[in-house]
Design a protein around this motif. Structure first.
Motif, short mmCIF file in Angstrom:
data_model
loop_
_atom_site.label_atom_id
_atom_site.label_comp_id
_atom_site.label_asym_id
_atom_site.label_seq_id
_atom_site.Cartn_x
_atom_site.Cartn_y
_atom_site.Cartn_z
N UNK A 1 0.87 -1.17 0.00
CA UNK A 1 0.00 0.00 0.00
C UNK A 1 0.91 1.22 0.00
N UNK A 2 0.88 2.01 -1.06
CA UNK A 2 1.72 3.21 -1.09
C UNK A 2 1.14 4.28 -0.17
N UNK A 3 2.04 5.08 0.40
CA UNK A 3 1.61 6.18 1.27
C UNK A 3 2.57 7.35 1.09
N UNK A 4 2.07 8.52 1.40
CA UNK A 4 2.90 9.72 1.38
C UNK A 4 3.11 10.25 2.80
N UNK A 5 2.15 9.97 3.68
CA UNK A 5 2.27 10.41 5.07
C UNK A 5 3.18 9.44 5.80
N UNK A 6 3.87 9.92 6.82
CA UNK A 6 4.71 9.04 7.63
C UNK A 6 3.85 8.02 8.37
N UNK A 7 2.71 8.46 8.86
CA UNK A 7 1.74 7.62 9.56
C UNK A 7 0.95 6.81 8.54
N UNK A 8 1.03 5.49 8.64
CA UNK A 8 0.27 4.64 7.72
C UNK A 8 -1.22 4.93 7.74
N UNK A 9 -1.73 5.38 8.89
CA UNK A 9 -3.16 5.68 9.02
C UNK A 9 -3.57 6.89 8.20
N UNK A 10 -2.61 7.58 7.61
CA UNK A 10 -2.91 8.68 6.70
C UNK A 10 -3.32 8.21 5.32
N UNK A 11 -3.21 6.91 5.07
CA UNK A 11 -3.59 6.33 3.78
C UNK A 11 -4.91 5.58 3.94
N UNK A 12 -5.92 5.96 3.19
CA UNK A 12 -7.23 5.32 3.30
C UNK A 12 -7.15 3.81 3.05
N UNK A 13 -6.35 3.40 2.08
CA UNK A 13 -6.24 1.97 1.77
C UNK A 13 -5.68 1.18 2.95
N UNK A 14 -4.78 1.80 3.71
CA UNK A 14 -4.23 1.15 4.91
C UNK A 14 -5.34 0.97 5.95
N UNK A 15 -6.09 2.02 6.22
CA UNK A 15 -7.18 1.95 7.20
C UNK A 15 -8.20 0.88 6.80
N UNK A 16 -8.51 0.81 5.52
CA UNK A 16 -9.45 -0.20 5.03
C UNK A 16 -8.89 -1.61 5.24
N UNK A 17 -7.61 -1.80 4.96
CA UNK A 17 -6.99 -3.12 5.12
C UNK A 17 -6.95 -3.53 6.59
N UNK A 18 -6.66 -2.59 7.47
CA UNK A 18 -6.62 -2.87 8.90
C UNK A 18 -8.01 -3.30 9.39
N UNK A 19 -9.01 -2.55 8.97
CA UNK A 19 -10.38 -2.85 9.39
C UNK A 19 -10.84 -4.20 8.82
N UNK A 20 -10.54 -4.43 7.56
CA UNK A 20 -10.95 -5.67 6.89
C UNK A 20 -10.30 -6.90 7.54
N UNK A 21 -9.10 -6.75 8.07
CA UNK A 21 -8.39 -7.88 8.68
C UNK A 21 -9.15 -8.44 9.89
#
Length: 179
Positions: free
Chosen positions: A73-93
């Motif tokens: 999952x690519x991100x530009x913010x240092x915090x992974x939670x700044x990327x919507x795809x990351x938040x979705x993957x965390x929730x889906x897990x």
């Protein structure tokens, strides 16, 4: 205690030239690769992050190979939670506890861990699978994360904690990875 059915792995930015210049880089890359393989043996969900990959480069080949069908999952913010795809993957897990490995401990690992703690997740930093350019920055980040409620574990400790029993189907496979 970490439970196999309620734990996932987050891999943070082990990529490009930065992965080669962090303190103890070879060891961290090797350990993170074993951790990814162990997570696969245990059937853990894995979420894989890359910081600005077009500028910093791709994930280190040995680790990328160990991740098989997972996609970064690519991100530009240092915090992974700044990327919507990351938040979705965390929730889906659908798990409550997250192991975190990656670089740099005091920047991206720290900020991602803090956000996950604030969201109510249990976070364990895998100490021999994280690094910064200096040991002091790694130590500072771990100390601060401990004070904020994160846990600290090691590669072997977390894997065997989740296996829990030498009769587990994953025991021999993980043991081969560690030896």
């Amino acid at each position: 205690m970490l439970l196999q059915n309620d734990t996932g792995l987050i891999i943070v930015d082990i990529q490009g030239k930065l992965a080669e210049i962090v303190h103890q880089s070879e060891s961290v890359i090797a350990n993170a690769t074993v951790l990814a393989k162990g997570a696969n043996c245990l059937g853990l969900p894995i979420v894989w992050l890359e910081q600005n990959p077009s500028r910093l480069g791709a994930t280190t080949a040995s680790l990328s190979d160990a991740l098989g069908d997972y996609q970064p999952i690519p991100k530009m913010t240092f915090d992974g939670c700044g990327a919507d795809a990351f938040n979705e993957a965390i929730e889906k897990a659908g798990v409550k506890s997250w192991l975190i490995c990656g670089i740099e401990t005091h920047i991206c690992v720290y900020q991602t861990a803090m956000s996950l703690l604030q969201k109510g997740y249990n976070v364990e930093i895998v100490s021999d699978c994280v690094a910064s350019r200096t040991a002091q920055n790694k130590d500072m980040a771990i100390t601060k994360l401990l004070s904020k409620g994160a846990g600290v574990t090691s590669l072997e400790m977390c894997l065997f904690e989740m296996i829990g029993d030498c009769r587990s189907p994953a025991f021999k496979d993980v043991l081969r990875l560690i030896k």
